[in-house]
Design a protein around this motif. Structure first.
Motif, mmCIF file in Angstrom:
data_model
loop_
_atom_site.group_PDB
_atom_site.id
_atom_site.type_symbol
_atom_site.label_atom_id
_atom_site.label_comp_id
_atom_site.label_asym_id
_atom_site.label_seq_id
_atom_site.Cartn_x
_atom_site.Cartn_y
_atom_site.Cartn_z
ATOM 1 N N ILE B 78 0.832 -1.205 0.000
ATOM 2 C CA ILE B 78 0.000 0.000 0.000
ATOM 3 C C ILE B 78 0.862 1.248 0.000
ATOM 4 O O ILE B 78 0.568 2.221 -0.707
ATOM 5 N N ILE B 79 1.966 1.209 0.742
ATOM 6 C CA ILE B 79 2.853 2.381 0.761
ATOM 7 C C ILE B 79 3.453 2.599 -0.632
ATOM 8 O O ILE B 79 3.510 3.730 -1.139
ATOM 9 N N ALA B 82 0.712 3.989 -2.814
ATOM 10 C CA ALA B 82 0.383 5.367 -2.443
ATOM 11 C C ALA B 82 1.431 6.351 -2.941
ATOM 12 O O ALA B 82 1.104 7.460 -3.357
ATOM 13 N N THR B 83 2.706 5.929 -2.943
ATOM 14 C CA THR B 83 3.760 6.811 -3.444
ATOM 15 C C THR B 83 3.534 7.132 -4.918
ATOM 16 O O THR B 83 3.574 8.300 -5.329
ATOM 17 N N VAL B 85 0.774 6.882 -6.610
ATOM 18 C CA VAL B 85 -0.458 7.638 -6.803
ATOM 19 C C VAL B 85 -0.225 9.117 -6.506
ATOM 20 O O VAL B 85 -0.723 9.985 -7.224
ATOM 21 N N THR B 86 0.556 9.413 -5.469
ATOM 22 C CA THR B 86 0.865 10.811 -5.161
ATOM 23 C C THR B 86 1.572 11.461 -6.349
ATOM 24 O O THR B 86 1.245 12.584 -6.740
ATOM 25 N N TYR B 90 0.041 14.656 -8.563
ATOM 26 C CA TYR B 90 0.705 15.953 -8.746
ATOM 27 C C TYR B 90 1.015 16.221 -10.214
ATOM 28 O O TYR B 90 0.869 17.346 -10.692
ATOM 29 N N PRO B 108 -6.636 10.244 -6.279
ATOM 30 C CA PRO B 108 -6.084 9.695 -5.027
ATOM 31 C C PRO B 108 -6.699 8.361 -4.644
ATOM 32 O O PRO B 108 -6.044 7.529 -4.016
ATOM 33 N N LEU B 109 -7.938 8.134 -5.054
ATOM 34 C CA LEU B 109 -8.599 6.880 -4.670
ATOM 35 C C LEU B 109 -8.061 5.665 -5.412
ATOM 36 O O LEU B 109 -8.449 4.544 -5.115
ATOM 37 N N VAL B 111 -5.381 4.500 -4.907
ATOM 38 C CA VAL B 111 -4.688 3.765 -3.835
ATOM 39 C C VAL B 111 -5.477 2.542 -3.401
ATOM 40 O O VAL B 111 -4.926 1.462 -3.212
ATOM 41 N N VAL B 112 -6.791 2.722 -3.230
ATOM 42 C CA VAL B 112 -7.578 1.612 -2.714
ATOM 43 C C VAL B 112 -8.261 0.829 -3.833
ATOM 44 O O VAL B 112 -9.180 0.058 -3.577
ATOM 45 N N LEU B 117 -3.873 -3.589 -5.825
ATOM 46 C CA LEU B 117 -3.440 -4.379 -4.673
ATOM 47 C C LEU B 117 -3.589 -5.867 -4.981
ATOM 48 O O LEU B 117 -2.738 -6.686 -4.621
#
Lengths: 193, 211
Positions: B78-79, B82-83, B85-86, B90, B108-109, B111-112, B117
């Motif tokens: 997930i980390i 998330a990286t 996705v960030t 941007y 941003p979503l 991520v989930v 995953l």
């Protein structure tokens, strides 16, 4: 109605912009666990609880990040907070109510990847809600999610008894049903304006 | 060896695109599919963003698969996701404010998104880098394809345009319901119906051939 009031934010999140039916958040559990009425209502309760906890945490974390000028870490922090909140809730329920823990089973850890929770944290940041408004928003979203899930489960239980062509059975029928429900929820659009 | 590898990797690719299409067959990642598929432009943007994250995170997970301890693997995945996705979030904001506003919270979503995953857990953490890369590309293309299926129907009938260009005459009565929330459910339901009908027909045909 005053758009910043507690009641309006609650109503807005619960009915007018229902998370599942008009904002498409949390569709996976909506389709996945809406087969039985009982599991659906329990899942709903767990989601409400996690939403309240993670909304509170996300609010303070955001304050902290803004103080440190590190907003780019927001997403990573939020997801970490949600994952730990779910873990915490799991431990808490296990300790204080083993019966409920057993009933919820696999659904508890699965809440982590429910996009409604992360969506909630992101939206409350985007709209710059204060702490009380955040709580109202989280409660509204959770109750809205539960309502949608429970209605859907009730309909699907009835539908199991109906005789439908085998091609339609399963996901396709569920989605059309969700569409009709969503259509019904559009009727709430005028409230409060 | 090279000739032997090619069909296999092609097979991995096609699997993601068609046989195990993440949206139509496995019913994963439904939220963005329903939410941003109201115009073709949004579909392409969402498809590209999600595919980028999927490919990068699958590759990275596969590279580090021997170093990630079993107990904390989900958190690590997930980390990593998330990286990326960030980064995407941007970059998209820098390229086009308009597009980033249209996709809203759904970038941003990512991520989930269960597809990403799911692939990290089910495929990338067990296979080598090349295979995971091909699998991720296949899944990414499959996801974009599914988004486009919905987007084309919803934009043409809902607004009478494709990519903002009018396709029907001025007298076309728009089916405005299709661009709103219920339209998303109905369109996806209809597509699933079509696919399950095709599969059903294939099965009956196969049965008829055997008998």
């Amino acid at each position: 109605m005053n758009p910043d009031s507690f009641a309006f934010i609650f109503l807005q999140a619960c009915l007018i912009n229902n998370f599942v039916l008009s904002m498409f958040l949390g569709i996976c559990p909506f389709l996945g666990v809406s087969g039985k009425f009982q599991t659906a209502s329990r899942m709903g309760l767990a989601v409400i609880f996690v939403m309240l906890v993670s909304s509170t945490c996300a609010f303070w974390i955001n304050e902290l990040l803004e103080m440190l000028d590190a907003e780019y870490l927001r997403l990573i922090c939020y997801i970490a907070v949600i994952a730990s909140a779910v873990q915490l809730v799991e431990m808490f329920i296990k300790k204080f109510s083993p019966a409920l823990f057993k009933a919820l089973g696999i659904f508890l850890p699965l809440i982590t990847t429910n996009c409604a929770i992360l969506g909630l944290a992101l939206f409350q940041t985007q709209r710059a809600y204060n702490f009380v408004q955040c709580l109202a928003f989280a409660l509204g979203a959770g109750v809205g999610f539960t309502i949608a899930l429970v209605i859907m489960a009730g309909l699907r239980e009835e539908l199991d008894l109906a005789d439908v062509p085998s091609v339609v059975k399963g996901a396709a029928l569920t989605l059309v049903l969700a569409g009709i429900l969503s259509l019904a929820f559009m009727g709430f659009a005028g409230i409060g304006t | 060896m090279a000739e032997k590898n090619l069909p296999e990797s092609l097979d991995t690719f096609v699997k993601g695109l068609w046989r195990e299409n993440p949206v139509f067959v496995m019913l994963l990642g439904m939220c963005p599919v329903l939410a941003v598929s109201n115009t073709v432009k949004n579909c392409i943007a969402m498809g590209l963003c999600a595919s980028f994250v999927l490919i990068m995170s699958s590759t990275l997970v596969s590279l580090f698969r021997k170093h990630i301890p079993k107990q904390v693997r989900i958190a690590t995945f997930i980390i990593i996701i998330a990286t990326f996705v960030t980064i995407v979030d941007y970059v998209l904001k820098a390229i086009s404010k308009e597009l980033s506003d249209a996709l809203g919270a759904f970038v941003p979503l990512i991520v989930v998104n269960c597809i990403i995953l799911g692939r990290a857990e089910a495929y990338a953490s067990k296979h080598n880098v090349v295979k995971s890369f091909i699998d991720a590309v296949g899944m990414g293309v499959g996801f974009t394809f599914a988004l486009l299926c919905l987007g084309v129907v919803r934009e043409t009938l809902g607004m009478g345009t494709i990519w903002g260009i009018p396709v029907f005459g001025a007298n076309f009565e728009r089916w405005s319901i299709l661009v709103t929330a219920p339209g998303g459910f109905f369109t996806l339901g209809a597509w699933l119906l079509v696919f399950s009908w095709v599969r059903e027909r294939g099965r009956t045909k196969a049965k008829g051939g055997a008998a």
